[in-house]
Design an enzyme around this catalytic site. Structure first.
Site, PDB file in Angstrom:
ATOM      1  N   CYS A 114      -7.821  12.458  22.456  1.00 50.63           N
ATOM      2  CA  CYS A 114      -7.482  12.808  21.058  1.00 50.63           C
ATOM      3  C   CYS A 114      -8.722  12.197  20.112  1.00 50.63           C
ATOM      4  CB  CYS A 114      -6.090  12.886  20.658  1.00 50.63           C
ATOM      5  SG  CYS A 114      -5.111  13.454  22.065  1.00 50.63           S
ATOM      6  N   HIS A 254      -5.729  14.312  13.426  1.00 52.45           N
ATOM      7  CA  HIS A 254      -5.361  14.950  14.790  1.00 52.45           C
ATOM      8  C   HIS A 254      -3.817  15.491  14.717  1.00 52.45           C
ATOM      9  CE1 HIS A 254      -4.756  15.386  19.005  1.00 52.45           C
ATOM     10  NE2 HIS A 254      -3.941  14.271  19.110  1.00 52.45           N
ATOM     11  N   ASN A 284      -0.789  20.517  20.412  1.00 56.14           N
ATOM     12  CA  ASN A 284      -2.078  19.357  20.535  1.00 56.14           C
ATOM     13  C   ASN A 284      -3.043  20.007  21.555  1.00 56.14           C
ATOM     14  OD1 ASN A 284      -3.564  17.240  20.884  1.00 56.14           O
ATOM     15  ND2 ASN A 284      -1.873  15.756  21.548  1.00 56.14           N
TER      16      ASN A 284
HETATM   17  N1  ACO Z   1      13.628  18.677  24.676  1.00 51.80           N
HETATM   18  C1  ACO Z   1      14.897  18.091  24.630  1.00 51.80           C
HETATM   19  N2  ACO Z   1      14.885  16.567  24.596  1.00 51.80           N
HETATM   20  C2  ACO Z   1      13.856  15.926  25.149  1.00 51.80           C
HETATM   21  C3  ACO Z   1      12.515  16.536  25.404  1.00 51.80           C
HETATM   22  C4  ACO Z   1      12.434  17.798  25.072  1.00 51.80           C
HETATM   23  N3  ACO Z   1      11.249  18.667  25.223  1.00 51.80           N
HETATM   24  N4  ACO Z   1      11.587  15.497  25.655  1.00 51.80           N
HETATM   25  C5  ACO Z   1      12.269  14.418  25.635  1.00 51.80           C
HETATM   26  N5  ACO Z   1      13.720  14.626  25.248  1.00 51.80           N
HETATM   27  C6  ACO Z   1      14.545  13.658  25.170  1.00 51.80           C
HETATM   28  C7  ACO Z   1      14.255  12.332  25.926  1.00 51.80           C
HETATM   29  O1  ACO Z   1      14.711  12.542  27.155  1.00 51.80           O
HETATM   30  C8  ACO Z   1      15.220  11.461  25.181  1.00 51.80           C
HETATM   31  O2  ACO Z   1      16.367  11.595  25.581  1.00 51.80           O
HETATM   32  P1  ACO Z   1      17.574  10.052  25.942  1.00 51.80           P
HETATM   33  O3  ACO Z   1      17.590   9.585  24.588  1.00 51.80           O
HETATM   34  O4  ACO Z   1      18.681  10.772  26.615  1.00 51.80           O
HETATM   35  O5  ACO Z   1      16.692   9.330  26.739  1.00 51.80           O
HETATM   36  C9  ACO Z   1      15.112  12.094  23.786  1.00 51.80           C
HETATM   37  O6  ACO Z   1      14.918  13.146  23.635  1.00 51.80           O
HETATM   38  C10 ACO Z   1      14.352  11.233  22.798  1.00 51.80           C
HETATM   39  O7  ACO Z   1      13.144  11.103  23.477  1.00 51.80           O
HETATM   40  P2  ACO Z   1      11.695  10.161  22.775  1.00 51.80           P
HETATM   41  O8  ACO Z   1      10.489  10.204  23.768  1.00 51.80           O
HETATM   42  O9  ACO Z   1      12.311   8.965  22.238  1.00 51.80           O
HETATM   43  O10 ACO Z   1      11.554  11.435  21.730  1.00 51.80           O
HETATM   44  P3  ACO Z   1      10.739  11.148  20.640  1.00 51.80           P
HETATM   45  O11 ACO Z   1      11.325  11.430  19.244  1.00 51.80           O
HETATM   46  O12 ACO Z   1       9.668   9.824  20.655  1.00 51.80           O
HETATM   47  O13 ACO Z   1       9.619  12.433  20.700  1.00 51.80           O
HETATM   48  C11 ACO Z   1       7.381  12.886  21.464  1.00 51.80           C
HETATM   49  C12 ACO Z   1       8.773  12.665  21.938  1.00 51.80           C
HETATM   50  C13 ACO Z   1       7.160  14.266  20.782  1.00 51.80           C
HETATM   51  C14 ACO Z   1       6.319  12.728  22.858  1.00 51.80           C
HETATM   52  C15 ACO Z   1       6.780  11.664  20.572  1.00 51.80           C
HETATM   53  O14 ACO Z   1       7.098  10.629  21.264  1.00 51.80           O
HETATM   54  C16 ACO Z   1       5.276  11.792  20.182  1.00 51.80           C
HETATM   55  O15 ACO Z   1       5.004  12.445  19.879  1.00 51.80           O
HETATM   56  N6  ACO Z   1       4.566  10.747  20.810  1.00 51.80           N
HETATM   57  C17 ACO Z   1       3.184  10.418  20.213  1.00 51.80           C
HETATM   58  C18 ACO Z   1       2.231  11.529  21.058  1.00 51.80           C
HETATM   59  C19 ACO Z   1       0.845  11.225  20.823  1.00 51.80           C
HETATM   60  O16 ACO Z   1       0.468  10.908  19.433  1.00 51.80           O
HETATM   61  N7  ACO Z   1      -0.054  10.943  21.792  1.00 51.80           N
HETATM   62  C20 ACO Z   1      -1.314  10.815  21.394  1.00 51.80           C
HETATM   63  C21 ACO Z   1      -2.354  11.727  21.512  1.00 51.80           C
HETATM   64  S1  ACO Z   1      -2.301  12.811  23.213  1.00 51.80           S
HETATM   65  C22 ACO Z   1      -3.816  12.407  23.809  1.00 51.80           C
HETATM   66  O17 ACO Z   1      -4.429  11.503  23.621  1.00 51.80           O
HETATM   67  C23 ACO Z   1      -4.098  13.224  25.140  1.00 51.80           C
END
Ligand code: ACO
Length: 331
Positions: A114, A254, A284
């Site tokens: 990214c 980003h 993204n």
């Molecule tokens: N729908 C419903 N529930 C979901 C989903 C979904 N699509 N995905 C995960 N959950 C659940 C999980 O299983 C978890 O359940 P649990 O508490 O029972 O275990 C709960 O939701 C919370 O999950 P988290 O992973 O803690 O959710 P979070 O609030 O962190 O959001 C996300 C996830 C959106 C992926 C976030 O962590 C994020 O944006 N991370 C950073 C992404 C990023 O910046 N990446 C870098 C760039 S990408 C690249 O370089 C290619």
């Protein structure tokens, strides 16, 4: 002093939309969860199997050429940021070079997930600042749908396909890339990666069965690093250039997660109307997010606008750039 200024922007987005409602039918998720946790409503998908990243990158470059009246023979170099090249080699940049008829150019792909566009911009700017080149095309393009596991709800809701390109030219009037900051930290490589297909895990039935050719992300951990990395980089570049929130016209972040972007804007002391946001519509698109924002906002940009670009991605890689915009966008 010679600076590298962006003098034109082009972009390409596939027509097909993958909405949150569509994803609700594919995995156990909800529109409400996706919107509140990420800010995404829909993304674009290039469904055609015969069309890969080079197709989108070529279309973006063609739109830039058409808008700017650039003669492709004048292009000195093409730097293409992507983690979804058409193939390992030849580089996707070479395929674009051929498709647009840039018969004097050299080119290469740059892999920084990214942060790819940011790193490619900085690399392209060096070629201009050194006086070696007059016209460098920098492209961010990714067909993320090809490395996304559409049975994994934690990642498939995030990514989309797209491409955008900018033209860099020398500027002697103080416009262009004024400063940039780039970092990487390979110690966190396992948190965001695609482990299959390279020389470590060449393709076998086993790597396919184990889904090693899909992107893997430990979202919660990456989130923590991303908030800190992007906000720190943006704040650092502002501080070392004596900029306050009032001096900044736009943050060009980003687009990985609206909450990461909000945290960065807060840290910079700027309000939402100064943040370029299109995550809602495109999700993204990895290397394409930042130039796609520039394409969307181009008509509103004015000569002299101070832009802060900031990114964080797999590697980890992250950074920021301070850009003084070089031209008035056509309304
Ligand atoms: N729908 C419903 N529930 C979901 C989903 C979904 N699509 N995905 C995960 N959950 C659940 C999980 O299983 C978890 O359940 P649990 O508490 O029972 O275990 C709960 O939701 C919370 O999950 P988290 O992973 O803690 O959710 P979070 O609030 O962190 O959001 C996300 C996830 C959106 C992926 C976030 O962590 C994020 O944006 N991370 C950073 C992404 C990023 O910046 N990446 C870098 C760039 S990408 C690249 O370089 C290619």
């Amino acid at each position: 002093m010679t600076r590298a200024a962006i003098t034109a922007v082009g972009h390409y987005l596939p027509e097909e939309r993958l909405t949150n409602a569509d994803l609700e039918k594919m995995v156990d998720t909800s529109d409400e969860w996706i919107r509140t946790r990420t800010g995404i409503r829909e993304r674009r998908i290039l469904r055609d199997k015969d069309k890969a990243t080079s197709f989108m990158a070529t279309e973006a470059a063609k739109s830039l050429i058409e808008k700017s009246g650039l003669d492709p023979s004048e292009i000195d170099a093409i730097i293409l940021a992507t983690v979804t090249p058409d193939m390992f080699f030849p580089a996707t940049a070479c395929l674009v070079q051929d498709a647009i008829g840039a018969d004097r150019a050299w080119g290469f792909d740059l892999s920084a997930a990214c942060s790819g566009f940011l790193f490619a911009l900085s690399t392209g700017a060096s070629l201009i600042e050194s006086g070696r080149h007059q016209k460098v095309v920098v492209i961010g393009a990714d067909k993320m749908s090809t490395i996304t596991d559409y049975t994994d709800r934690t990642t498939c809701i995030l990514f989309g396909d797209g491409a955008a390109a900018v033209l860099l030219e020398p500027n002697e009037d103080g416009y262009g890339l004024l400063d940039s900051l780039e970092r990487c930290d390979g110690s966190q490589k396992d948190l965001l990666c695609m482990v299959g297909g390279g020389s470590l895990n060449p393709p076998t039935h086993e790597t396919v069965d184990k889904k090693m050719h899909y992107l893997h992300q430990e979202g919660r951990h990456v989130f923590r690093y991303a908030v800190q990395g992007m906000a720190d980089a943006a704040a650092d570049i502002m501080e070392r250039n004596g900029l306050s929130g009032d001096d900044v016209r736009y943050l060009v972040p980003h687009q990985a997660n609206l909450r990461i972007i909000d945290a960065t804007a807060n840290r910079m002391g700027i309000t939402t109307e100064k943040v370029m946001l299109n995550i809602e519509r495109y999700g993204n698109t990895t290397a394409a997010t930042i130039p796609l924002c520039l394409a969307d906002w181009e008509s509103q940009l004015r000569q002299g606008d101070n832009l802060i670009l900031a990114a964080f991605g797999g590697g980890f890689t992250w950074g920021a750039a301070y850009l003084k915009w070089a031209y008035d966008g056509k309304q």
